[in-house]
Design a protein around this motif. Sequence first.
Motif, PDB file in Angstrom:
ATOM      1  N   LYS A   5     -13.795   3.482   5.041  1.00  0.00           N
ATOM      2  CA  LYS A   5     -12.732   3.840   3.944  1.00  0.00           C
ATOM      3  C   LYS A   5     -11.597   3.158   5.580  1.00  0.00           C
ATOM      4  O   LYS A   5     -12.523   3.560   7.126  1.00  0.00           O
ATOM      5  N   ARG A  63       1.072  -1.156   0.135  1.00  0.00           N
ATOM      6  CA  ARG A  63       0.017   0.149  -0.090  1.00  0.00           C
ATOM      7  C   ARG A  63       1.114   0.872   0.035  1.00  0.00           C
ATOM      8  O   ARG A  63       1.915   1.207   0.663  1.00  0.00           O
ATOM      9  N   GLU A  79      -3.466  -0.016  -3.304  1.00  0.00           N
ATOM     10  CA  GLU A  79      -4.517   1.373  -2.633  1.00  0.00           C
ATOM     11  C   GLU A  79      -3.406   2.090  -2.524  1.00  0.00           C
ATOM     12  O   GLU A  79      -2.387   1.801  -2.036  1.00  0.00           O
ATOM     13  N   ASP A 137      -8.024   5.045  -0.318  1.00  0.00           N
ATOM     14  CA  ASP A 137      -8.218   3.933  -0.398  1.00  0.00           C
ATOM     15  C   ASP A 137      -8.459   4.372   1.069  1.00  0.00           C
ATOM     16  O   ASP A 137      -9.371   2.915   1.753  1.00  0.00           O
ATOM     17  N   GLY A 153      -3.377   5.626   0.553  1.00  0.00           N
ATOM     18  CA  GLY A 153      -3.412   6.226   1.433  1.00  0.00           C
ATOM     19  C   GLY A 153      -3.002   7.625   1.583  1.00  0.00           C
ATOM     20  O   GLY A 153      -1.979   8.351   1.120  1.00  0.00           O
TER      21      GLY A 153
END
Length: 591
Positions: free
Chosen positions: A515, A406, A443, A465, A445
């Motif tokens: 989320k 991520r 993803e 995300d 963030g």
Amino acid sequence: MSFQVFGLPVSRGVAIGRAVLVASSRVDVAHYFIDETQVDAEIERLRAARDEVADELGNLKRDLPADAPGELSALLDVHLLLLHDETLADATKQWIQERHYNAEWALSAQLEVIARQFDDMEDEYLRERKADLEQVVERLLRALARASSGGHVPAPGVGPRDFAGEDPLVLVANDIAPADMLQFKRSVFTGFITDVGGKTSHTAIVARSMDIPAVVGAREASHIIRQDDWVVIDGDSGIVVVDPSPLLLEEYRFRQRQSGLERDRLARLRHTPAVTLDGERVELQANIELPVDAPAALEAGAVGVGLFRSEFLFMNRNGELPGEEEQFEAYRSAVEAMKGLPVTIRTVDIGADKPLDRMSSAELRHEHALNPALGLRAIRWSLSEPGMFRQQLRAILRAGAFGKVRLLIPMVAHLSEVRMTLEAIARAKQQLADAGRPHANVEVGAMIEVPAAALALPALLPHFDFVSVGTNDLIQYTLAIDRADEAVAHLYDPWHPAVLQLIARTIECARAAGKGVSVCGEMAGDPAFTELLLAMGLRSFSMHPSQIAAVKQRVLRADTRRLAPHLSAILSSENPEGACVTFFAKTGAPE
């Protein structure tokens, strides 16, 4: 004579050992341990530097004009005498032979010893010769630097000396840069003391990650503690005891043994799932600085890496930033070491208390800004260096092909920056696709560490995300406190109602939007906040591996159904910390 120095406790426990001073100098000094096989070569480096300085001083004296004052020639004679003085030369060799310091460190250590002897002299003329000694040592340091062609980087595999059977050591310094802390991370030191810093300065954070006692903000510690003094670091109360009495020493050694027993007890929880009494599963992940930290995260029972601080790959490199391939190998190494567990990689968070040694003109201006914490840092810096940023993004996307990765963006505040960041990610993906290189759609963030981001979260969430709350900076920016400045460190308050309300708002907003949300700042690893964060609805914590067991113990004893009803009263209280103790004691959770 025994005396005490007071500072800020930042890493719990007790350390006992002899002081090793990293003295400040007008010349940058590298501090590292050499291998046993390198001792003779290091002494030869020192001898060559001394010969070079002797020639330099001899040439200066020979080239003096005929009408030069006689004092100049006499001064050069003094410098030559000091250069060859056995107190400097032989003792410096001894630091290399016995402690395995590199030549620069050995010189600095011996300068500290001799300088204090000069300070104690009654004769004013002799006291003033300290300045001459400092000038001679600076010439030696410059000669060593020239011989090293811009600085020494320890060879791969050359680790610190094994001091088994010798006295334990504690490090004392005015300050320790984050990059230098990494050099000491797997070293022989059992504790750290610095004159400056706050509870969430990066020296403190790395000390906690090493799980060793540390005291920062101790003001004049590096000036009043002498080389080889016996020192006790009380990391629980922020007290440093110098030259302790035998009775006091035994008391602290007893506390050391008790701490060891407690660690052993908590270690039994490492593979126990983190589930509350009412069945709520909680993710306890690890913060790491380098790929080599990943095995320790697994060993501590982490269920993933919630924060990989990639900026530490960029430090201590003598101006050369890591390229895409080097970064890719580092990220892939961490991903593979976590054996299928998720790894969240934060893009480089450079600036403020984490500067690079290679700086552009814009960065140099920033370095001298009145408040660098509010300047060109984190995602702002990355967007100002698009070539570097795309390299890092490509490396992270490629590592995603080897496991669950991520991507985390630091210091998000403006939608315009968000759009530019997402465009950069899209370009990096397209470049990899065009080149036929394997990569993943990871993803993305946002770190919530600026109050504006917490307040504008509904507008930011559609672009991400997940979110991760960086409490260290969020507290700093909410309270207008420089977290590395010991002068205002007492005002740095994670219990401040405004801080808690911003965190609670962020967790509630993210959960309502479906989320993912985690906390990766120091509050996540502080057991005092575990029940409160659970009451806010947090189910994902990320912390230093050494803190996982203590937090897990609190999770296992918590009942979120009984914690949640008290949240409103705590957030509206004038004393949230006291309210937590009062309300959560009633739930059966430990105080």
